[in-house]
Write a protein that holds these residues in place. Structure first.
Motif, PDB file in Angstrom:
ATOM      1  N   GLY A 470      43.970  37.714  41.076  1.00 64.93           N
ATOM      2  CA  GLY A 470      45.438  37.381  40.188  1.00 64.93           C
ATOM      3  C   GLY A 470      46.067  38.785  40.730  1.00 64.93           C
ATOM      4  N   GLN A 479      44.673  36.964  45.332  1.00 64.41           N
ATOM      5  CA  GLN A 479      45.717  36.808  44.106  1.00 64.41           C
ATOM      6  C   GLN A 479      45.717  35.494  43.470  1.00 64.41           C
ATOM      7  N   GLY A 482      43.594  33.893  40.865  1.00 63.07           N
ATOM      8  CA  GLY A 482      43.742  34.251  39.218  1.00 63.07           C
ATOM      9  C   GLY A 482      44.940  33.333  38.722  1.00 63.07           C
ATOM     10  N   PHE A 483      45.579  32.410  39.506  1.00 65.84           N
ATOM     11  CA  PHE A 483      46.670  31.475  39.053  1.00 65.84           C
ATOM     12  C   PHE A 483      45.946  30.682  37.891  1.00 65.84           C
ATOM     13  N   MET A 490      40.164  35.732  35.469  1.00 64.10           N
ATOM     14  CA  MET A 490      40.801  37.112  35.401  1.00 64.10           C
ATOM     15  C   MET A 490      40.049  37.606  34.311  1.00 64.10           C
ATOM     16  N   ARG A 571      51.829  30.674  37.190  1.00 61.34           N
ATOM     17  CA  ARG A 571      50.914  31.552  36.704  1.00 61.34           C
ATOM     18  C   ARG A 571      49.908  31.171  35.627  1.00 61.34           C
TER      19      ARG A 571
END
Length: 661
Positions: A470, A479, A482-483, A490, A571
């Motif tokens: 994330g 990245q 981690g959504f 996370m 997110r």
């Protein structure tokens, strides 16, 4: 000739000399930086900065080579946030304040930004956008400069949301940036007199306006509008007095046109683009067609764009390979960067300000054990003279070594992080540990000076800063993993890092506290709630405790279909049951350890209601909790009193629950 660092200091040599303490006081870390944002005027005759004045930031102007005290501009009610030169004799100061003022249909707390200019050598000041402009009051910010027009002695270009002359209302229009207001405001471009503040419209915008683009010399290049359902960026390019047909970009989540500025020669527009990693891509200035890549790193995301101070054009980029690295597209600037690297070995150093002719620069240099310091560089002699350190009350002996700490997560993924150890205890084992996840979460930690982490290391704690999935910097896949994984993958990455530090003997398993701010505050609360046996205590500064409530607050402030809400939905997701399952405030009964909450009352990034909800839930569950409220501060620890009180409270709490060194 190699660049040389001279012994004298521009402000005072004593600013690099530290009194001897057995242990530096809290204030040595918590006071506002002695100096920050050092900037040269275009002609190099002056430099400006922000300095601490009675615990609040003040703008200062020094005359180069003259000695003596600076001009000082303080504010009793508004906080000074940034300084930038507009002309040789005019400095722009941006200020901010939090206030409960109705905006459209939402009477709520907002952060307001205003800009004024001050004249060198006098106390004369002017608010930009003269006060008789009745549209100023509906703008939360009036401090955006689109074009400094460096060859013009009086004017700059700035945007403003303006009320149409006929006061027409379009009930079917919802401008996301207006907090859901249905008024038909227009995002127009103004020519603003920096001496009088008077502003004149030079190009009418639309109610969908998002961005204006110019060439750095006052000429229009394009604009970006945004429409909703679905969110779409429309890029219009200006040529021979006419607006061309738009090129459209999907703007859902964190996507969009992401236009930055022109490239160095002005032939192309530069935009952020995700293609496995974040890169700088080019669009043809006239057609809007894709025109290749300006810069991409094969391993890491581009983390920062470097722009010419006076034209705004993109001249370089930075990426982070454990520490920031700087790349310039101009041979002269790249040579300067190479010379700086040689003059400051082992430090993170680069030119943060140059005069228009490029002959004089201000260099900033830092390392984990060297607080940021500024140097005045005369390129004609290659002499770099110290200006001042941001933290003159600290020496390298007070600060701990920071090093990469990579480990394997439970699913086999490699996770990146950093470990800072107490001064002189690099290889110590069985240390009390503070786990300090970064905020964002679209951010990352890197090698460099961190006043908060170094305070904890100075007090005898090892500090672990994991770049959980994330985090930015390591490519899109890292990245995106981690959504919608708050409290799940996370959090597992943080947990697995702690367990690795226990397994290798670095950390004492019974003396671990998790501490964080913003998203890091959420992670601290999630650690206390969902892994209650791993930690002995938890501290959250301005942390989120209820995800669905946060999403509701963002919709209330920005509108259901706004870009802000779309970003957060990408997110954290939109499933209420899933959001509730990872919201610490809804599972307070699982907590077994004491929790300290701290929050600024004027916070509009994470509203204080989040900490109040966590406190109330823990109290109902009969848990140990305390909430410290800073009545006059916001999300960003803007006041010295807040920073010092936060560190002092944290130090006592850690001592009580995991002991001292």
């Amino acid at each position: 000739m190699p660049l040389r660092i001279c012994a004298g200091a521009v402000i005072a040599a004593a600013l690099f000399i530290t009194p001897s303490y057995a242990l530096p006081p809290v204030e040595a870390f918590g006071n506002l930086p002695f100096i920050a944002q050092a900037r040269l005027s275009p002609d190099g005759k002056h430099f400006a900065a922000i300095q601490d004045l009675d615990g609040k930031p003040a703008a200062v102007i020094y005359t180069v080579g003259a000695g003596g005290p600076p001009q000082v501009f303080g504010s009793s009610n508004w906080l000074i946030s940034t300084v930038d030169w507009l002309k040789n004799d005019r400095l722009m100061i941006r200020t901010k304040t939090g206030s409960h003022i109705p905006l459209g249909r939402n009477p709520d707390l907002y952060t307001w930004y205003r800009a004024l200019t001050v004249e060198v050598g006098t106390n004369n000041w002017t608010q930009l956008f003269d006060r008789n402009n009745d549209s100023v009051g509906i703008n939360t910010s009036t401090g955006v400069v689109v074009d400094r027009m460096p060859d013009d002695a009086n004017y700059v270009l700035m945007p403003l949301w303006t009320r149409p002359k006929n006061d027409r209302i379009d009930n079917d229009v919802t401008a996301a940036v207006m907090g859901g207001s249905t008024a038909d405001y227009r995002y127009s471009l103004y020519r603003v007199d920096v001496r009088t503040g008077h502003a004149v419209v030079i190009e009418d915008g639309t109610q969908y306006g998002e961005q204006w683009i110019t060439d750095g010399a006052g000429a229009l290049v394009g604009r970006v509008d945004i429409t909703v359902t679905p969110l779409t960026d429309h890029v219009y390019l200006y040529n021979d007095g006419h607006w061309g047909n738009p090129r459209d970009f999907d703007a859902e989540g964190d996507r969009g046109a992401s236009i930055i500025a022109l490239n160095p020669d002005g032939s192309d527009l530069v935009r952020w683009r995700e293609r496995g990693r974040t890169e700088l891509a080019l669009l043809d200035r006239l057609s809007g067609a894709d025109d290749g890549v300006l810069y991409a790193n094969p391993t890491y995301d581009v983390s920062e764009v470097i722009r010419d101070e006076w034209t705004g054009r993109v001249i370089g980029a930075a990426y982070i390979d454990d520490r920031p690295e700087f790349v310039y597209f101009d041979k002269d600037r790249q040579t300067l960067q190479s010379d700086i690297d040689k003059a400051f070995p082992g430090q993170i150093a680069h030119a943060v300000s140059l005069t228009r002719d490029g002959r004089t620069a201000i260099v900033e240099a830092e390392a984990p054990t060297m607080p940021p310091a500024y140097y005045y560089l005369d390129r004609s002699t290659d002499r770099a003279t110290p200006i001042a350190s941001e933290y003159p009350g600290l020496t390298s002996a007070d600060l701990g070594e920071m090093r990469p700490y990579d480990y394997e997560a439970r699913d086999g993924a490699k996770i990146h992080g950093f470990l800072t150890t107490p001064p002189g205890r690099k290889d110590a084992k069985g240390l009390p540990l503070v786990v300090m996840p970064h905020g964002g979460p679209d951010a990352r930690d890197a090698i460099g000076f961190d006043w908060w982490a170094q305070f904890l290391a100075n007090r005898g704690y090892a500090v672990f800063q994991p770049n959980y999935r994330g985090s930015t910097g390591y490519g899109r896949a890292y990245q995106a993993a981690g959504f919608q994984q708050w409290g799940l993958r996370m959090q597992d990455d943080i947990t697995d890092g702690v367990k690795a530090l226990i397994a290798d003997g670095t950390a004492n398993a019974k003396r671990i506290c998790i501490v964080g701010a913003s998203y890091g505050g959420y992670a601290a609360l999630a650690g206390a709630t969902f892994t209650p046996d791993l930690y002995a205590c938890a501290v959250s500064f301005a942390g989120v405790s209820d995800l669905d409530r946060m999403l509701t607050e963002e919709k209330h402030s920005f509108g259901d279909h706004s870009g802000v809400v779309s970003f957060w939905e990408s997110r954290i997701g939109i499933d209420e049951a899933k959001l509730d399952a990872v919201s610490p405030a809804l599972h307070a009964d699982q907590v077994k350890i004491p929790i300290l909450l701290m929050h600024g009352k004027l916070d509009t990034t994470v509203r204080i209601a989040q900490s109040e909800a966590e406190r109330d839930a823990l109290q109902r569950a009969g848990k140990s909790v305390s909430l410290v409220v800073f009545d006059t501060d916001d999300h960003y620890l803007s006041l010295a009193a807040t920073r010092n009180a936060m560190l002092s409270t944290l130090e006592r709490f850690l001592h009580d629950h995991i002991g001292g060194p």
